[in-house]
Design an enzyme around this catalytic site. Structure first.
Site, PDB file in Angstrom:
ATOM      1  N   LYS A 142      18.861  24.974  36.531  1.00  0.00           N
ATOM      2  CA  LYS A 142      19.589  23.703  36.601  1.00  0.00           C
ATOM      3  C   LYS A 142      18.749  22.575  36.003  1.00  0.00           C
ATOM      4  O   LYS A 142      19.226  21.800  35.167  1.00  0.00           O
ATOM      5  CB  LYS A 142      19.944  23.408  38.056  1.00  0.00           C
ATOM      6  CG  LYS A 142      20.871  22.215  38.230  1.00  0.00           C
ATOM      7  CD  LYS A 142      20.949  21.803  39.685  1.00  0.00           C
ATOM      8  CE  LYS A 142      21.982  22.566  40.475  1.00  0.00           C
ATOM      9  NZ  LYS A 142      23.322  22.003  40.353  1.00  0.00           N
TER      10      LYS A 142
ATOM     11  N   ARG B 262      19.059  18.921  45.193  1.00  0.00           N
ATOM     12  CA  ARG B 262      19.636  20.266  45.012  1.00  0.00           C
ATOM     13  C   ARG B 262      18.575  21.269  44.626  1.00  0.00           C
ATOM     14  O   ARG B 262      17.614  20.942  43.945  1.00  0.00           O
ATOM     15  CB  ARG B 262      20.664  20.273  43.873  1.00  0.00           C
ATOM     16  CG  ARG B 262      21.854  19.410  44.071  1.00  0.00           C
ATOM     17  CD  ARG B 262      22.690  19.494  42.791  1.00  0.00           C
ATOM     18  NE  ARG B 262      23.388  18.274  42.542  1.00  0.00           N
ATOM     19  CZ  ARG B 262      24.688  18.115  42.749  1.00  0.00           C
ATOM     20  NH1 ARG B 262      25.417  19.111  43.183  1.00  0.00           N
ATOM     21  NH2 ARG B 262      25.258  16.964  42.508  1.00  0.00           N
TER      22      ARG B 262
ATOM     23  N   GLY C 246      25.861  29.042  45.238  1.00  0.00           N
ATOM     24  CA  GLY C 246      26.188  28.875  46.651  1.00  0.00           C
ATOM     25  C   GLY C 246      25.145  29.416  47.599  1.00  0.00           C
ATOM     26  O   GLY C 246      25.296  29.345  48.810  1.00  0.00           O
TER      27      GLY C 246
ATOM     28  N   MET D 271      21.904  28.530  47.840  1.00  0.00           N
ATOM     29  CA  MET D 271      20.885  27.598  48.296  1.00  0.00           C
ATOM     30  C   MET D 271      21.563  26.298  48.717  1.00  0.00           C
ATOM     31  O   MET D 271      22.752  26.129  48.556  1.00  0.00           O
ATOM     32  CB  MET D 271      19.913  27.352  47.158  1.00  0.00           C
ATOM     33  CG  MET D 271      19.391  28.612  46.552  1.00  0.00           C
ATOM     34  SD  MET D 271      18.006  29.259  47.451  1.00  0.00           S
ATOM     35  CE  MET D 271      16.838  28.014  47.060  1.00  0.00           C
TER      36      MET D 271
ATOM     37  N   ARG E 110      25.418  25.873  32.704  1.00  0.00           N
ATOM     38  CA  ARG E 110      24.646  27.124  32.745  1.00  0.00           C
ATOM     39  C   ARG E 110      25.501  28.215  32.109  1.00  0.00           C
ATOM     40  O   ARG E 110      26.720  28.050  31.996  1.00  0.00           O
ATOM     41  CB  ARG E 110      24.283  27.500  34.181  1.00  0.00           C
ATOM     42  CG  ARG E 110      25.502  27.704  35.066  1.00  0.00           C
ATOM     43  CD  ARG E 110      25.114  27.981  36.504  1.00  0.00           C
ATOM     44  NE  ARG E 110      26.307  27.907  37.344  1.00  0.00           N
ATOM     45  CZ  ARG E 110      26.294  27.838  38.652  1.00  0.00           C
ATOM     46  NH1 ARG E 110      25.156  27.819  39.298  1.00  0.00           N
ATOM     47  NH2 ARG E 110      27.419  27.787  39.345  1.00  0.00           N
TER      48      ARG E 110
ATOM     49  N   HIS F 253      34.055  29.880  46.467  1.00  0.00           N
ATOM     50  CA  HIS F 253      32.963  30.815  46.726  1.00  0.00           C
ATOM     51  C   HIS F 253      33.437  32.257  46.596  1.00  0.00           C
ATOM     52  O   HIS F 253      32.824  33.089  45.915  1.00  0.00           O
ATOM     53  CB  HIS F 253      32.395  30.554  48.124  1.00  0.00           C
ATOM     54  CG  HIS F 253      31.288  31.481  48.493  1.00  0.00           C
ATOM     55  ND1 HIS F 253      31.500  32.622  49.227  1.00  0.00           N
ATOM     56  CD2 HIS F 253      29.981  31.456  48.182  1.00  0.00           C
ATOM     57  CE1 HIS F 253      30.349  33.238  49.366  1.00  0.00           C
ATOM     58  NE2 HIS F 253      29.411  32.557  48.757  1.00  0.00           N
TER      59      HIS F 253
ATOM     60  N   SER G  47      15.951  70.679  30.390  1.00  0.00           N
ATOM     61  CA  SER G  47      16.765  69.583  30.903  1.00  0.00           C
ATOM     62  C   SER G  47      16.228  69.230  32.278  1.00  0.00           C
ATOM     63  O   SER G  47      16.181  70.088  33.164  1.00  0.00           O
ATOM     64  CB  SER G  47      18.237  69.992  30.976  1.00  0.00           C
ATOM     65  OG  SER G  47      18.991  68.911  31.431  1.00  0.00           O
TER      66      SER G  47
ATOM     67  N   GLY H 274      16.306  68.242  35.777  1.00  0.00           N
ATOM     68  CA  GLY H 274      17.258  68.100  36.880  1.00  0.00           C
ATOM     69  C   GLY H 274      16.624  67.154  37.878  1.00  0.00           C
ATOM     70  O   GLY H 274      15.923  67.563  38.799  1.00  0.00           O
TER      71      GLY H 274
ATOM     72  N   CYS I 285      19.672  65.571  33.232  1.00  0.00           N
ATOM     73  CA  CYS I 285      21.069  65.691  33.651  1.00  0.00           C
ATOM     74  C   CYS I 285      21.292  65.443  35.142  1.00  0.00           C
ATOM     75  O   CYS I 285      22.335  65.742  35.670  1.00  0.00           O
ATOM     76  CB  CYS I 285      21.630  67.055  33.255  1.00  0.00           C
ATOM     77  SG  CYS I 285      20.785  68.416  34.067  1.00  0.00           S
TER      78      CYS I 285
ATOM     79  N   TYR J  43      18.122  63.244  24.958  1.00  0.00           N
ATOM     80  CA  TYR J  43      19.435  62.789  25.450  1.00  0.00           C
ATOM     81  C   TYR J  43      19.420  62.676  26.970  1.00  0.00           C
ATOM     82  O   TYR J  43      18.536  63.214  27.649  1.00  0.00           O
ATOM     83  CB  TYR J  43      20.549  63.756  25.017  1.00  0.00           C
ATOM     84  CG  TYR J  43      20.449  65.133  25.629  1.00  0.00           C
ATOM     85  CD1 TYR J  43      21.047  65.420  26.850  1.00  0.00           C
ATOM     86  CD2 TYR J  43      19.743  66.149  24.994  1.00  0.00           C
ATOM     87  CE1 TYR J  43      20.943  66.685  27.417  1.00  0.00           C
ATOM     88  CE2 TYR J  43      19.625  67.412  25.546  1.00  0.00           C
ATOM     89  CZ  TYR J  43      20.240  67.669  26.770  1.00  0.00           C
ATOM     90  OH  TYR J  43      20.118  68.901  27.344  1.00  0.00           O
TER      91      TYR J  43
END
Ligand code: PEP
Ligand code: MG
Length: 888
Positions: A28, A97, A106, A108, A341, A457, A773, A775, A840, A860
């Site tokens: 901010k 603020r 919302g 703070m 923002r 909110h 692979s 697991g 995987c 992969y």
């Protein structure tokens, strides 16, 4: 030595900060400074840095020199505004603020109108010629100060306010006259004295120091902590404090305040989108207390201010090159910007905005990709209401956050969390939500509120969470005591099922059927861009032709894991599988397996067809055999039933045999027991049948002219000799089938790496395996020694106590399991340089784990079909991050 700089001024041609100083000034503060630099009207003020917060929270002491810097900033402010802080006649009032590095909407606390007291309120009334306004500001200040700084519950003030309105028979706060407001001021001061034992502080400077301290402390309030956890924001960042001259949206009909987005945050459409209230202060819009007007109507209400606002929002979007979420106040016709923002947006909007901004030339493709959180994509692929369903719509509200949800009605956040913990799906129904409800909102499938607009909110938080939300549904009324809510036409009890559609605003009685949406054109486009930059392959875990087709449509480049056991559970298969398990000799087992062969083959034909041209990794049977047998208790019940009704001996005998077998196969620790390749070692005929089915299917399709690439994967190898033995059988069967069919298939044999011993001997294993692979489900289980099936009982405590940051079965434990993966890769490639390596486990679709996979050199990842787009995007992020690193 000069004191460090703790306070940065903005506005009035004295701006010291800029946009790039977010770490120090918070989002901010940095953006207020940037707006001032751009010549956009912002009320002047100053920012106290996040460093002060961090230091203060450590030792409850301010750094040396801070107080002096605050005092001198106040003096500057007085000079610019032409008013004096704490003055009776012409008081300077400020807002205080919070503003962290990352936006925490919302979460703070904020105090407005600070500087007012019993005397200066009279000065304000005189100066503005508007006593109503002065006392309205004072009663707001007392309530906020009481709540935020003194820790008195907001409801205490709300309650008195509601009673006052009721006694005067009015609905809107704006209808309270000056006398009523004066009475409220006195009542609020009494509340403060009663609750704290001390009079409300009349000294403005004391008020300011107390408020600054409260903002710092609010960094550690429960809702901020929860928000940080949910959004992975480090606790060590701290918040900045922004002290800013007040401007007033509550000075009558030519004043107002609003919140707007430069594009539609729900759909991404390029249109100015927002809401405002006439004669109100900012918190009225966000809190959803009054229902605001759509921003388009401001054009008629205040044409000049609207025109200026349009110019500013375009300027801001072009400057920041991203969709902005702005807050503004109009004080007697004059426009001020209070905040800008990067706006939070739904997944659909994120993708559309990214794609559109590339087309508009605002950003390049790489920036667009980095703006899309991979996990957001997952939300897009979530269910919507089936358009063919008949719906009993009982009420309509604002379509605040898209997607549909079905669940049981609950009225409190606490209840929502409890029910969800026990596995129920719930819809949280509230009059309005507040930051305290965050846990319950997170636990709920969707949120329905009676009050509040599109920027309330509930709406903002639900969109951020990707949860469906219907807000401002004032057609319903809640009676928490009775545990019901009612609409004109019906009454719904707590625990009843309802459905909500956050895309239309509909509230529907009962459970509606949900469907998965189509992939949008924009999503296809950005995923294509992702494919252009990523180097990590993405495959899918699929065991049916349907799943394979869905995954291919989502962009999967092959199957990384086909769990063949899933094919054994069909109604037509399970009796044959059980026959095979019950068999007492190899011959009997072979004869049962012969019945399974054509079914397995048919499965593989379907899957190969769906994935034609891509590799398909088929894992031979993995789980312990008892998983295919009935439950012991169930069998016992059956036995007792048969005995009590005097069933024939052979029937009783059959059930007894099954029970014997169940008992024989029962294991204390099945996940570490008779499973994986151990099955293949003891019962080679099972794997033989599976290999025969795979190769026959491949031969059949190859003969049709298709390009089939089978990869046969042996599970749970711990010793290279297991692999050597099983591999020999596989090669033999495959050669026999190919010879018989007279077809040559280019198949590969590889293994899963799921056990630490396999990792540590990966160099030896790689001599036999053409691919690995990982697991990671089992590897996580065996590395931690956490049972996959039982860890749920204690893992939440581990996370709560910060022993672990995440559930390691969901997010790869990079420092432990990840280290093993690195060792496995290094050792594996030390003996086979071109070893293809995948992953995987469940982590294959989790963004941080995918990025890790890229970094350590996997070829992969493989994940469930719906996570394929997520993995593609995460893999693109990984490549782009690497590119950035290399530039440095
Ligand atoms: C694994 O262990 O990571 C794996 C993919 O196999 P499964 O989950 O079937 O044990
Ligand atoms: Mg496994």
């Amino acid at each position: 030595m000069a004191d460090s700089k703790f306070v940065y001024f903005f506005g009035g041609n004295r701006t010291e900060g800029k946009n790039s100083m977010k770490d120090l000034l918070g989002g901010k503060g940095a953006n207020l400074a940037e707006m001032a630099n751009l010549g956009i009207p912002v009320p002047p003020g100053f920012t106290i840095t996040t460093e002060v917060c961090v230091q203060y929270l450590k030792g409850k002491e301010y750094p040396k020199g801070l107080i002096e810097q605050v005092d001198s900033a106040i003096e500057k402010l007085e000079g610019i505004v032409g008013k004096k802080f704490g003055d009776d006649n012409n008081p300077l009032l400020v807002s205080v603020r919070s503003g962290a590095r990352a936006s925490m909407p919302g979460m703070m606390d904020t105090v407005l109108n600070l500087g007012l007291n019993d005397r200066s309120v009279l000065g304000l009334a005189k100066n503005t010629g508007n006593p109503r306004f002065a006392f309205d500001s004072y009663r707001r200040f007392l309530a906020m100060f009481g709540d935020v700084v003194l820790g008195i519950g907001h409801d205490k003030f709300e309650h008195v306010l509601s009673e006052k309105k009721q006694s005067l028979n009015i609905i809107q706060d704006t209808d309270l006259d000056v006398n009523a407001l004066k009475e409220l001021v006195e009542q609020f001061k009494t509340i403060i004295e009663r609750e704290t034992g001390e009079k409300f502080p009349q000294d403005a400077r004391k008020q300011l120091m107390m408020a600054i301290e409260a903002v710092f402390q609010s960094w550690n309030n429960q809702r901020a902590i929860t928000y940080r956890k949910l959004n992975n924001i480090p606790a060590g960042w701290g918040t900045a404090v922004n002290v800013q001259a007040m401007v007033y949206g509550n000075m009558g009909e030519t004043s107002g305040t609003g919140v707007a987005f430069t594009r539609d945050p729900g759909t991404g459409e390029k249109r100015f989108f927002g809401e405002y209230l006439i004669n109100a202060q900012g918190e009225d819009v966000v809190a959803g207390i009054r229902t605001p007007n759509p921003i388009s109507t401001l054009k008629e209400a205040m044409p000049a201010a609207f025109r200026q606002l349009e110019e500013i929002y375009v300027k801001l979007e072009n400057h920041f090159r991203d969709m902005q979420d702005i807050e503004f106040t109009i004080e007697q016709g004059k426009l001020y910007m209070l905040q800008t923002r990067n706006g939070k947006r739904t997944a659909a909007a994120a993708i559309k905005i990214a794609a559109d901004m590339v087309a508009e030339g605002l950003i390049d493709k790489k920036t667009a990709l980095l703006r899309i959180e991979p996990n957001q994509i997952d939300k897009l692929l979530h269910p919507m209401i089936d358009p063919n369903a008949t719906l009993q719509v009982v009420a309509s509200g604002l379509p605040a956050s898209p997607g549909a949800a079905v669940g049981q009605v609950v009225f409190t956040a606490e209840h929502a969390e409890k029910m969800a913990e026990s596995g129920a799906k719930v819809i949280l129904v509230r009059t309005e939500t507040s930051p305290e409800d965050i846990g319950g909102m997170n636990a709920a499938e969707g949120i329905l509120t009676v009050r509040g607009g599109m920027t309330s909110h509930a709406a903002v938080v639900a969109r951020g969470m990707g949860k469906p939300c219907v807000a401002g549904c004032d057609a319903i009324s809640i009676d928490i005591k009775k545990g019901v809510f009612s609409t004109g036409s019906c009454t719904i009890n707590e625990g009843d099922h309802i459905s909500i559609d956050g895309s239309t605003g509909h509230v529907i009685v009962g459970k509606v059927p949900l469907i998965t949406p189509e992939v949008s054109e924009e999503l296809r486009t950005v995923l294509q861009w992702a494919d252009e930059v990523r180097t990590l392959g993405v495959r899918t875990n699929a065991d049916t032709p349907y799943d394979a087709t869905v995954a291919r449509d989502f962009g999967a480049e092959g199957i990384g894991l086909c769990r063949t056991e899933h094919m054994f559970f069909g109604d037509d298969r399970i009796p044959v599988v059980r026959e095979m398990i019950m068999a007492e000799s190899g011959t009997a087992r072979r004869s049962a397996l012969a019945k399974l062969l054509p079914m397995q083959k048919e499965d593989f034909v379907g899957i190969f067809r769906a994935m034609e041209g891509y590799p398909v990794t088929i894992r031979l049977l993995d789980p312990p055999l008892h998983e295919f047998l009935p439950d012991h208790e169930e069998a016992l019940k059956k036995l007792m039933e048969l005995e009590s009704k005097g069933a024939p001996e052979h029937e009783i005998d059959r059930v007894k045999k099954i029970m014997d077998r169940i008992e024989f196969l029962q294991e204390i620790n099945p996940m570490l027991g008779f499973r994986g390749c151990r099955l293949g070692v003891v019962y080679p005929e099972i794997y033989e049948m599976q290999v025969q089915a795979i190769i026959e299917a491949a031969c059949e399709l190859t003969k049709e002219g298709m390009n089939i690439v089978p990869e046969i994967m042996i599970p749970l190898i711990s010793h290279v000799k297991e692999l050597q033995l099983v591999k020999k059988q596989v090669v033999k069967i495959a050669s026999d089938v190919m010879a018989e069919k007279d077809v040559k298939i280019n198949y590969r044999i590889g293994t899963m790496i799921e056990l630490p011993r396999a990792v540590l001997t990966a160099d030896k294993i790689a001599r036999e395996a053409e691919f690995f692979s990982f697991g990671t489900n089992d590897l996580t289980q065996t590395t931690f020694g956490f049972s996959r099936d039982d860890a749920g009982k204690f893992l939440p405590f581990y996370i709560e106590q910060s022993i672990l940051e995440h559930d390691p079965f969901a997010v790869l434990d990079q420092s432990g399991v990840g280290e093993l993966i690195k060792i496995g890769i290094d050792k594996g490639r030390s003996t086979r340089h071109d070893l293809k390596i995948g992953l995987c486990g469940e982590h294959g679709g989790e963004p941080s784990s995918v990025i890790f996979g890229h970094k350590v050199g996997l070829n992969y990842v493989s994940c469930s079909p719906f996570r394929v787009p997520v993995a593609r995007m995460a893999a693109a992020h990984a490549a782009l991050q690497e590119e950035e690193m290399n530039k440095k």
